[in-house]
Design a protein around this motif. Structure first.
Motif, PDB file in Angstrom:
ATOM      1  N   MET A   1       0.924  -1.039   0.128  1.00 50.95           N
ATOM      2  CA  MET A   1       0.138   0.045  -0.043  1.00 50.95           C
ATOM      3  C   MET A   1       0.862   1.419  -0.013  1.00 50.95           C
ATOM      4  N   LYS A   2       0.752   2.235  -1.035  1.00 48.57           N
ATOM      5  CA  LYS A   2       1.585   3.128  -1.145  1.00 48.57           C
ATOM      6  C   LYS A   2       0.968   4.583  -0.626  1.00 48.57           C
ATOM      7  N   TYR A   3      -0.253   4.629  -0.345  1.00 48.18           N
ATOM      8  CA  TYR A   3      -0.964   5.871   0.169  1.00 48.18           C
ATOM      9  C   TYR A   3      -2.028   5.441   1.304  1.00 48.18           C
ATOM     10  N   LEU A   4      -1.816   6.541   2.002  1.00 48.25           N
ATOM     11  CA  LEU A   4      -2.492   6.213   3.314  1.00 48.25           C
ATOM     12  C   LEU A   4      -3.642   7.623   3.343  1.00 48.25           C
ATOM     13  N   LEU A   5      -4.988   7.439   3.605  1.00 48.68           N
ATOM     14  CA  LEU A   5      -6.027   8.494   3.543  1.00 48.68           C
ATOM     15  C   LEU A   5      -6.197   8.562   4.834  1.00 48.68           C
ATOM     16  N   VAL A   6      -5.992  10.073   5.545  1.00 49.19           N
ATOM     17  CA  VAL A   6      -5.879  10.303   6.989  1.00 49.19           C
ATOM     18  C   VAL A   6      -6.407  11.544   7.168  1.00 49.19           C
ATOM     19  N   ARG A   7      -7.296  11.666   8.245  1.00 52.40           N
ATOM     20  CA  ARG A   7      -8.072  12.900   8.467  1.00 52.40           C
ATOM     21  C   ARG A   7      -8.012  13.188  10.058  1.00 52.40           C
ATOM     22  N   GLU A   8      -7.892  14.365  10.588  1.00 52.25           N
ATOM     23  CA  GLU A   8      -7.861  14.580  11.842  1.00 52.25           C
ATOM     24  C   GLU A   8      -9.394  14.700  12.550  1.00 52.25           C
ATOM     25  N   ASP A   9      -9.397  14.104  13.669  1.00 47.56           N
ATOM     26  CA  ASP A   9     -10.828  13.995  14.192  1.00 47.56           C
ATOM     27  C   ASP A   9     -11.110  14.998  14.924  1.00 47.56           C
ATOM     28  N   ASP A  10     -12.209  14.968  15.462  1.00 45.57           N
ATOM     29  CA  ASP A  10     -12.656  16.372  16.384  1.00 45.57           C
ATOM     30  C   ASP A  10     -11.563  16.720  17.581  1.00 45.57           C
ATOM     31  N   GLU A  11     -10.892  15.969  17.866  1.00 44.93           N
ATOM     32  CA  GLU A  11      -9.771  16.354  18.933  1.00 44.93           C
ATOM     33  C   GLU A  11      -8.489  16.763  18.362  1.00 44.93           C
ATOM     34  N   GLY A  12      -8.576  16.759  17.032  1.00 44.81           N
ATOM     35  CA  GLY A  12      -7.283  17.059  16.221  1.00 44.81           C
ATOM     36  C   GLY A  12      -6.187  16.072  16.100  1.00 44.81           C
ATOM     37  N   GLU A  13      -6.818  14.638  16.477  1.00 40.58           N
ATOM     38  CA  GLU A  13      -5.988  13.539  16.279  1.00 40.58           C
ATOM     39  C   GLU A  13      -5.893  12.937  14.976  1.00 40.58           C
ATOM     40  N   GLU A  14      -4.718  12.640  14.355  1.00 43.38           N
ATOM     41  CA  GLU A  14      -4.685  12.086  12.909  1.00 43.38           C
ATOM     42  C   GLU A  14      -5.372  10.563  13.054  1.00 43.38           C
ATOM     43  N   GLU A  15      -6.446  10.249  12.020  1.00 46.52           N
ATOM     44  CA  GLU A  15      -7.180   9.083  12.163  1.00 46.52           C
ATOM     45  C   GLU A  15      -7.106   8.409  10.875  1.00 46.52           C
ATOM     46  N   LEU A  16      -6.698   7.190  10.536  1.00 49.98           N
ATOM     47  CA  LEU A  16      -6.656   6.692   9.424  1.00 49.98           C
ATOM     48  C   LEU A  16      -7.970   6.102   8.899  1.00 49.98           C
ATOM     49  N   TRP A  17      -8.264   6.391   7.668  1.00 50.42           N
ATOM     50  CA  TRP A  17      -9.368   6.126   7.054  1.00 50.42           C
ATOM     51  C   TRP A  17      -9.376   5.054   6.141  1.00 50.42           C
ATOM     52  N   GLY A  18      -7.911   4.680   5.411  1.00 53.52           N
ATOM     53  CA  GLY A  18      -7.769   3.729   4.418  1.00 53.52           C
ATOM     54  C   GLY A  18      -6.363   3.594   4.019  1.00 53.52           C
ATOM     55  N   ARG A  19      -6.315   2.540   3.391  1.00 57.43           N
ATOM     56  CA  ARG A  19      -4.796   2.472   2.766  1.00 57.43           C
ATOM     57  C   ARG A  19      -5.052   1.933   1.414  1.00 57.43           C
ATOM     58  N   CYS A  20      -4.399   2.682   0.148  1.00 62.25           N
ATOM     59  CA  CYS A  20      -4.611   2.465  -1.075  1.00 62.25           C
ATOM     60  C   CYS A  20      -3.400   2.111  -1.607  1.00 62.25           C
ATOM     61  N   ALA A  21      -3.482   0.916  -2.717  1.00 60.33           N
ATOM     62  CA  ALA A  21      -2.331   0.556  -3.410  1.00 60.33           C
ATOM     63  C   ALA A  21      -1.992   1.730  -4.502  1.00 60.33           C
ATOM     64  N   ASN A  22      -2.800   2.403  -5.122  1.00 65.39           N
ATOM     65  CA  ASN A  22      -2.597   3.440  -6.161  1.00 65.39           C
ATOM     66  C   ASN A  22      -3.524   4.533  -6.225  1.00 65.39           C
ATOM     67  N   VAL A  23      -2.991   5.563  -6.999  1.00 65.93           N
ATOM     68  CA  VAL A  23      -3.913   6.639  -7.124  1.00 65.93           C
ATOM     69  C   VAL A  23      -3.843   7.258  -8.409  1.00 65.93           C
ATOM     70  N   GLU A  24      -4.945   7.483  -9.147  1.00 64.75           N
ATOM     71  CA  GLU A  24      -4.935   8.020 -10.674  1.00 64.75           C
ATOM     72  C   GLU A  24      -5.430   9.567 -10.348  1.00 64.75           C
ATOM     73  N   GLY A  25      -5.005  10.510 -11.154  1.00 66.12           N
ATOM     74  CA  GLY A  25      -5.270  11.658 -11.089  1.00 66.12           C
ATOM     75  C   GLY A  25      -4.544  12.546  -9.941  1.00 66.12           C
ATOM     76  N   LEU A  26      -3.507  12.004  -9.325  1.00 67.00           N
ATOM     77  CA  LEU A  26      -2.769  12.781  -8.288  1.00 67.00           C
ATOM     78  C   LEU A  26      -1.782  13.893  -9.006  1.00 67.00           C
ATOM     79  N   PHE A  27      -1.151  13.537 -10.153  1.00 65.58           N
ATOM     80  CA  PHE A  27      -0.300  14.234 -11.012  1.00 65.58           C
ATOM     81  C   PHE A  27      -0.957  15.138 -11.845  1.00 65.58           C
ATOM     82  N   VAL A  28      -1.449  16.236 -11.651  1.00 72.63           N
ATOM     83  CA  VAL A  28      -2.266  17.000 -12.749  1.00 72.63           C
ATOM     84  C   VAL A  28      -1.897  18.593 -12.699  1.00 72.63           C
TER      85      VAL A  28
END
Length: 373
Positions: A1-28
């Protein structure tokens, strides 16, 4: 897995939402804003704008990219200018000692949408590397309302979702205005970059990778994605932080700028600043401003090192916190290449020195001994 989707929760802590193998549309490349004509009235030009309006018998000149900052006692706004061109100039109707300048440019007003002119305002034009090009009394056409740029989607491929992401997929409308970060990892698991992406979800489906993985379409992949010119740079850094000097040299200016952004992200853990010693800058490939800072970063922080991406950031690095402070000696080899290259043609903060001369002056003012070899 080359990418992680991460979001801050209501307390400002980083929370993992998912792991992804690849992304299309990153370089534009971003969709360029529509071209407009602005009239800068009552200007006191400086730097590149002063040079542009001072050429005998010439009314047009290329200014490049920059931005206009408007301010008064209570508010500040800014408008990005893309590929700005002087179309005409003449003495100002306000004061013959001032200049009115007609400028054509793509205008992105995302940072100035809330600015309203309710009293005396100041307008300042910045070009290139945040170089002031002078102040004006007003800018006709600047405060017009503009449509937001079109959103460019992004595909997350082969994702292993957490329960948080699965919950968002069940109620996507709730997240249409929220943002997360897409952490790009190198092969060792270190974070290379973390651009912001919108959490508006346009669809999800079983992944082409099979199993329980899913592919997700985000309606807005964000405005700060790297250019396609950055893709080979990212591929290089995916192997790990560079250990060989001048790996940045073959890239274009866009690629070298991407190199600097990755170098900043990969900056070594903070440690007490050192001083003293002799550091050598390899100037053979310093043919533009990003190249100058790539070479400077390597000279002062080793291969893949970071020591500023522009003259203002460079000045900040010299103040400490980046591993090295004055006094020390910098031997700049093949300095004539930078003097003769486009880097030498970029005006610096006061419009009187070339970019290279300004960098040398910043070093000397900080207590660095500079030897141009």
């Amino acid at each position: 897995m080359k990418y992680l989707l991460v979001r801050e929760d209501d307390e400002g802590e980083e929370e993992l939402w998912g792991r992804c193998a690849n992304v299309e549309g990153l370089f534009v490349d971003p969709v360029p804003p529509p071209r407009e004509v602005l009239t800068f009235r009552g200007c006191t030009p400086a730097g590149p704008l002063r040079e542009a309006v001072s050429r005998p018998g010439e009314t047009t000149a290329l200014l490049g990219n920059g931005y206009v900052e408007a301010s008064d006692d209570t508010q500040v706004g800014w408008w990005e200018l893309v590929d700005a061109v002087v179309l005409a100039h003449h003495p100002s109707r306000y004061d013959p000692s001032l200049v009115d300048v007609l400028v054509g440019a793509g205008v992105n007003g995302a940072g100035g949408g809330g600015f309203t002119r309710s009293g005396p305002s100041r307008f300042e034009l910045f070009l290139g590397n945040n170089v002031s090009a002078g102040q004006c009394l007003r800018v006709d056409g600047l405060l017009a309302s503009r449509q937001a740029p079109a959103k460019i989607p992004m595909e997350l491929i082969g994702c292993e979702p957490t329960e948080r992401l699965l919950s968002a997929l069940r109620g996507p409308r709730k997240w249409e205005r929220d943002w997360a970060e897409l952490w790009a990892l190198d092969r060792t698991g270190q974070v290379m970059a973390h651009p912001a992406v919108g959490l508006g979800i346009d669809g999800a489906r079983p992944s082409v990778f099979g199993g329980t993985l899913i592919d997700i379409t985000l309606t807005d992949g964000g405005a700060n994605r790297p250019s396609p010119a950055a893709r080979p740079v990212w591929e290089s850094w995916y192997q790990g932080v560079p250990t060989v000097p001048n790996q940045w040299a073959p890239y274009s200016s866009q690629g070298r700028s991407a190199w600097l952004r990755l170098a900043l992200q990969a900056r070594r853990p903070r440690r007490p600043d050192l001083s003293g010693g002799v550091h050598h800058l390899d100037g053979r490939f310093v043919t533009d401003v990003p190249g100058l800072h790539c070479a400077m970063g390597e000279a002062l922080a080793g291969p893949g090192g970071y020591f500023g991406w522009g003259w203002d950031a460079f000045r900040d690095c010299l103040c400490g916190g980046f591993g090295l402070t004055a006094p020390f000696t910098l031997v700049w080899h093949d300095a004539d290449i930078a003097r003769q290259a486009p880097a030498a043609a970029v005006f610096a903060s006061d419009g009187l020195l070339s970019y290279v001369e300004e960098i040398v002056q910043i070093l000397e003012d900080a207590g660095v001994t500079v030897v141009l070899a």
